[in-house]
Every structure is written in structure tokens, then in C-alpha cells.
Design a protein around this motif. Structure first.
Motif, PDB file in Angstrom:
ATOM      1  N   CYS A  44      -9.022  -0.440  -1.945  1.00  0.00           N
ATOM      2  CA  CYS A  44      -9.815  -1.589  -1.498  1.00  0.00           C
ATOM      3  C   CYS A  44     -11.307  -1.309  -1.637  1.00  0.00           C
ATOM      4  O   CYS A  44     -12.077  -2.188  -2.027  1.00  0.00           O
ATOM      5  N   GLU A  66     -16.177   3.523   2.388  1.00  0.00           N
ATOM      6  CA  GLU A  66     -14.778   3.870   2.643  1.00  0.00           C
ATOM      7  C   GLU A  66     -14.689   4.569   3.996  1.00  0.00           C
ATOM      8  O   GLU A  66     -15.343   5.595   4.211  1.00  0.00           O
ATOM      9  N   ALA A  68       0.828  -1.209   0.000  1.00  0.00           N
ATOM     10  CA  ALA A  68       0.000   0.000   0.000  1.00  0.00           C
ATOM     11  C   ALA A  68       0.863   1.261   0.000  1.00  0.00           C
ATOM     12  O   ALA A  68       0.605   2.212  -0.750  1.00  0.00           O
ATOM     13  N   ASP A  78      -8.993   2.013   3.004  1.00  0.00           N
ATOM     14  CA  ASP A  78      -8.187   2.303   1.822  1.00  0.00           C
ATOM     15  C   ASP A  78      -9.068   2.487   0.592  1.00  0.00           C
ATOM     16  O   ASP A  78      -9.941   1.659   0.317  1.00  0.00           O
ATOM     17  N   ASN A  79      -8.835   3.543  -0.151  1.00  0.00           N
ATOM     18  CA  ASN A  79      -9.662   3.847  -1.317  1.00  0.00           C
ATOM     19  C   ASN A  79      -9.575   2.764  -2.378  1.00  0.00           C
ATOM     20  O   ASN A  79     -10.577   2.416  -3.007  1.00  0.00           O
ATOM     21  N   GLU A 117       1.691   4.292  -3.130  1.00  0.00           N
ATOM     22  CA  GLU A 117       1.506   5.735  -2.976  1.00  0.00           C
ATOM     23  C   GLU A 117       2.684   6.533  -3.540  1.00  0.00           C
ATOM     24  O   GLU A 117       2.540   7.714  -3.852  1.00  0.00           O
TER      25      GLU A 117
END
Length: 275
Positions: free
Chosen positions: A175, A195, A22, A172-173, A26
Motif C-alpha cells: 500500500c 510506511e 494481503a 503495509d509495504n 504473502e
């Protein structure tokens, strides 16, 4: 185009591997291949910033032993390489979790998860055991929460098992979006995806809560889970090791959650509690 290939050695592997993927996503890493000892990650040489890599906190955390090496490589077919490492899982001879490119098997529950390079497949021990719990328990006409849903695979099986209203939540966006995609891919009509974190549970009640996250988050959120369960509701927890089971169970006991049983696989645990 020149890419940098990073080989990460990670111990213990989870949840550190998912967190690292993750964080790397980013800062521009484009593709990942998970393995038994860690993961391989790729980033375009032009996008790589060593300062951003060194700023990732978990890489220097005392909770995990993480080492890495890097080298330059020519661009390759990431999806082809990744598909070679992605295998379907079969749970208790009744449920298969597979990618669209796998052949359908003759099982009661056939779940298709579109794998995404940036977060792996989620097909580790905790997922397998939580799916076993769902297969072993009555979900018919139940209101269910899948907390920390990831791909949404637990909510998907719960709907297939007869749950009538399901909510799936992930902070998490990526997910969040992937769970929506996978619910639609499996023709699920009763799953709502949100979310956010456990604050979204305030004022809500469920018959069953599924939470496959990690020990520290579970310990923090168990009081919220307890307050969000109906009488005789069920709580299924995973994402921690067998050595943590007593700690988790003591926390649950303090909020009137009674331990009933657990599964164990390669030192990972998935436990069932009754409210």
C-alpha cells in the motif's frame, strides 16, 4: 502452467476480504478478483503449500464466516479478466475514481488509480462515503492525515480540494508503494507517504484526520487521533458497521471528540467528529 483457483465465500465481506488478499499475497497467490460474496484467488500449483494456507489466522476466525473450494485451471489472461470486473465510481456527480483504461468523465475531480491485482480497488462503500465527506467539507489550506491510506485515494482528493500539506500512512509495504505511485499519477505534489502505524503520529498535529480502517484499530487509535488534532480539528472515521457507531462515538466522546454527522451505505458508516 497449471494454476489452482480458490473461490472464497466471506461474510461479512469487509475488512476480511482485504485482509485475506494481503495474507494470500504473502504465500504466493498472484491474482484476485473480488465479487459481492467474496473473492477468487489464483496461485501456481507448483507454489501452493496447504500448510501455509491453513496457517492464515483469519480463515478460522470466529468474527467471519469463511468457506472456500479449489480446482485446477489452465493459465489465462488475469489482467483481462480483472479489468472486466473493475468499474469506475462516481461520487455525488463531482468526483470520479477510475483506472487509466476508463474514459475520462466531465466531473470536478478526476482521480486515476492504477488497480493492482493483489489488493483490489478499494471501491467499496466506505471509500465512497469518505470521498463524500471530503467533497462536503473545507480542505483549503488544511494539514491532513490519511491514516491507513491504501491506494492513497482519499489524500489525493484532499489535495485536489485545496489541502496544503498531506501525510498518508499505511502499515503495509504494498500500500505504501502503491500510494506513492498513485499520488504521482495524479500529479499530487503535497502528499508525503510513510510506511508504519499510528506511532508515526506522535508529536504531530493535523487539521483533519481521515481513517478508513476497521473498528478494532479505530477504537485502539482514537486516543492518538484526538491528541494529534488541532483545536476544532475534524476526524472522519469509516470501516465499521452501523451497529458499531454508538461504540465508536462513545470512545470519541471520552477524548473530547463530538459526533456531528454520518453517512450510511449498505450498513457501512462513515462518521464525522469535531475536536
Amino acid at each position: 502452467m497449471i494454476y489452482l483457483e480458490f473461490q472464497f465465500s466471506i461474510a461479512p465481506l469487509q475488512p476480511a476480504s482485504d485482509i485475506i488478499i494481503a495474507e494470500l499475497s504473502e504465500i504466493g497467490f498472484e491474482s484476485f478478483v473480488e465479487n459481492e460474496s467474496g473473492l477468487t484467488a489464483y496461485i501456481s500449483e507448483s507454489k501452493f503449500d496447504e500448510g501455509e494456507l491453513n496457517a492464515i489466522h483469519i480463515l478460522s476466525s470466529d468474527e467471519f464466516a469463511i468457506e472456500w473450494t479449489s480446482k485446477s485451471v489452465a493459465q489465462q489472461n488475469w489482467n483481462e479478466e480483472w479489468e472486466k470486473s473493475f468499474n469506475p465510481i462516481v461520487v455525488d456527480e463531482r468526483c470520479m475514481v477510475r483506472a487509466p483504461f476508463h474514459q475520462k468523465s466531465n466531473v470536478d475531480y478526476d482521480i486515476i488509480i492504477e488497480p493492482k491485482m493483489s489488493f483490489g480497488t478499494g471501491h467499496h462503500e466506505t471509500t465512497h462515503m469518505m470521498l463524500s465527506h471530503i467533497l462536503d467539507n473545507d480542505f483549503k489550506n488544511k494539514k491532513v492525515l490519511d491514516m491507513g491510506c491504501g491506494t492513497g485515494v482519499l489524500a489525493i482528493l484532499a489535495e485536489m480540494r485545496g489541502a496544503t500539506h498531506l501525510e498518508a500512512i499505511d502499515i503495509d509495504n504494498w500500500c505504501y508503494l502503491n500510494a506513492i505511485e498513485n499520488a504521482d499519477r495524479n500529479n499530487c505534489k503535497k502528499i508525503e507517504v510513510f510506511e508504519g502505524n499510528s506511532n508515526l503520529l506522535l508529536g504531530k498535529k493535523y487539521d483533519i484526520i481521515l481513517a478508513n480502517i476497521n473498528r478494532n484499530i479505530l477504537l485502539e487509535d482514537i486516543p492518538i487521533y484526538a491528541s494529534s488534532l488541532n483545536s476544532k480539528g475534524l476526524l472522519f472515521l469509516s470501516g465499521f458497521y452501523s451497529s458499531d457507531l454508538d461504540m465508536i462515538s462513545e470512545k470519541c466522546k471520552a477524548f473530547n471528540l463530538r459526533f456531528e454527522k454520518n453517512y450510511e451505505k449498505n450498513n457501512w458508516v462513515a462518521a464525522k467528529y469535531v475536536f
